[in-house]
Motif scaffolding. Structure first.
Motif, mmCIF file in Angstrom:
data_model
loop_
_atom_site.group_PDB
_atom_site.id
_atom_site.type_symbol
_atom_site.label_atom_id
_atom_site.label_comp_id
_atom_site.label_asym_id
_atom_site.label_seq_id
_atom_site.Cartn_x
_atom_site.Cartn_y
_atom_site.Cartn_z
ATOM 1 N N ALA A 1 11.229 25.557 17.581
ATOM 2 C CA ALA A 1 12.009 26.186 16.518
ATOM 3 C C ALA A 1 13.485 26.252 16.889
ATOM 4 O O ALA A 1 14.366 26.028 16.049
ATOM 5 N N MET A 2 13.775 26.539 18.160
ATOM 6 C CA MET A 2 15.161 26.565 18.607
ATOM 7 C C MET A 2 15.774 25.176 18.493
ATOM 8 O O MET A 2 16.916 25.019 18.032
ATOM 9 N N ALA A 3 15.032 24.162 18.911
ATOM 10 C CA ALA A 3 15.541 22.793 18.837
ATOM 11 C C ALA A 3 15.840 22.395 17.398
ATOM 12 O O ALA A 3 16.871 21.768 17.118
ATOM 13 N N ALA A 4 14.969 22.767 16.477
ATOM 14 C CA ALA A 4 15.180 22.422 15.068
ATOM 15 C C ALA A 4 16.411 23.138 14.511
ATOM 16 O O ALA A 4 17.184 22.560 13.744
ATOM 17 N N ALA A 5 16.594 24.397 14.899
ATOM 18 C CA ALA A 5 17.750 25.150 14.404
ATOM 19 C C ALA A 5 19.054 24.591 14.964
ATOM 20 O O ALA A 5 20.086 24.598 14.287
ATOM 21 N N LYS B 1 26.453 26.409 18.899
ATOM 22 C CA LYS B 1 25.091 26.536 19.418
ATOM 23 C C LYS B 1 24.893 27.879 20.108
ATOM 24 O O LYS B 1 23.850 28.537 19.938
ATOM 25 N N VAL B 2 25.894 28.307 20.881
ATOM 26 C CA VAL B 2 25.778 29.579 21.593
ATOM 27 C C VAL B 2 25.741 30.739 20.603
ATOM 28 O O VAL B 2 24.962 31.686 20.767
ATOM 29 N N VAL B 3 26.560 30.688 19.566
ATOM 30 C CA VAL B 3 26.530 31.736 18.542
ATOM 31 C C VAL B 3 25.158 31.788 17.879
ATOM 32 O O VAL B 3 24.582 32.868 17.687
ATOM 33 N N LEU B 4 24.625 30.638 17.523
ATOM 34 C CA LEU B 4 23.336 30.587 16.829
ATOM 35 C C LEU B 4 22.216 31.165 17.684
ATOM 36 O O LEU B 4 21.461 32.033 17.233
ATOM 37 N N VAL B 5 22.098 30.687 18.934
ATOM 38 C CA VAL B 5 20.982 31.155 19.763
ATOM 39 C C VAL B 5 21.176 32.610 20.170
ATOM 40 O O VAL B 5 20.191 33.338 20.364
ATOM 41 N N SER B 6 22.419 33.070 20.281
ATOM 42 C CA SER B 6 22.655 34.483 20.593
ATOM 43 C C SER B 6 22.095 35.355 19.480
ATOM 44 O O SER B 6 21.435 36.381 19.741
ATOM 45 N N GLY B 7 22.333 34.970 18.234
ATOM 46 C CA GLY B 7 21.775 35.721 17.117
ATOM 47 C C GLY B 7 20.262 35.722 17.129
ATOM 48 O O GLY B 7 19.622 36.752 16.865
ATOM 49 N N GLN B 8 19.667 34.576 17.453
ATOM 50 C CA GLN B 8 18.214 34.502 17.524
ATOM 51 C C GLN B 8 17.663 35.394 18.630
ATOM 52 O O GLN B 8 16.655 36.080 18.450
#
Length: 211
Positions: free
Chosen positions: A78-82, A92-99
């Protein structure tokens, strides 16, 4: 308001367990540790007794919910797809930080619910025999998260880094876990973009490039 569904669709045991866990998570957000198995059954569209055919007791249900929330099945995919449509490292860092923040919040709710059961009922025999330290699912979740951050976020941008991708992943994980620790006040928490800036450029005006 919880909508009662029709008769439960036959499922394989693992699918039924996953469906029940999926129903628990939003209820924990809404009700906290006071959520009842009746509410869970209504949300899942099943009879209350079905819960206890899938899980031996409420403790086991909340433990499985915490494990799935902290380290969800298919989480790396799911992380890879996002991340796929995001080209730049900061994005990428902003996105995964929110997740990660969302996962921590939901996981903490599940752990609080589990702690409430422990306080009311005391530890089960299996809990008393468990070795000291964090539950194994937390250890596994930390390993899986660090590997995913290393491989999916930082490794593709190795040439942009002043440290190895795994060290960068450790910095990011530490920033998120540190600022979103349950003991922190809300006004002291860092937003995903602040976490990204601190991780990638530091807190000095020169971005860590002293002169």
């Amino acid at each position: 308001m919880i909508q009662r569904r029709g008769r439960a669709t036959p499922m394989a045991p693992d699918e039924r367990r996953k469906a029940i866990i999926d129903a628990v998570i939003p209820l924990l957000v809404q009700h906290g540790p006071t959520v009842t198995t009746k509410q869970i059954a209504e949300a899942a569209g099943i009879a209350e007794g079905t819960i206890f055919r899938a899980f031996p007791d409420k403790r086991a249900l909340f433990l499985a919910t915490a494990a799935e929330t902290i380290n969800p099945e298919g989480g790396r995919d799911a992380m890879a797809a996002a991340l796929e449509p995001v080209a730049d490292l900061r994005g990428k860092v902003v996105l995964v930080s929110g997740q990660m923040i969302e996962r921590m919040h939901q996981g903490m709710l599940a752990m609080i619910a589990l702690r409430t059961v422990f306080m009311k009922e005391g530890p089960a025999d299996a809990d008393r025999d468990a070795p000291p330290g964090p539950p194994q699912f937390i250890v596994d979740a930390n390993v899986a998260l660090l590997e995913a951050l290393t491989d999916l976020v930082f490794e593709p941008h190795r040439a942009e880094l002043a440290v190895e991708p795994r060290r960068a992943a450790l910095v990011l994980r530490s920033l998120v876990f540190g600022t979103w620790h349950p003991g922190m006040h809300d006004e002291e928490r860092l937003a995903p973009d602040e976490i990204a800036d601190a991780c990638l450029t530091g807190v000095t005006r020169t971005g860590g490039q002293g002169g």
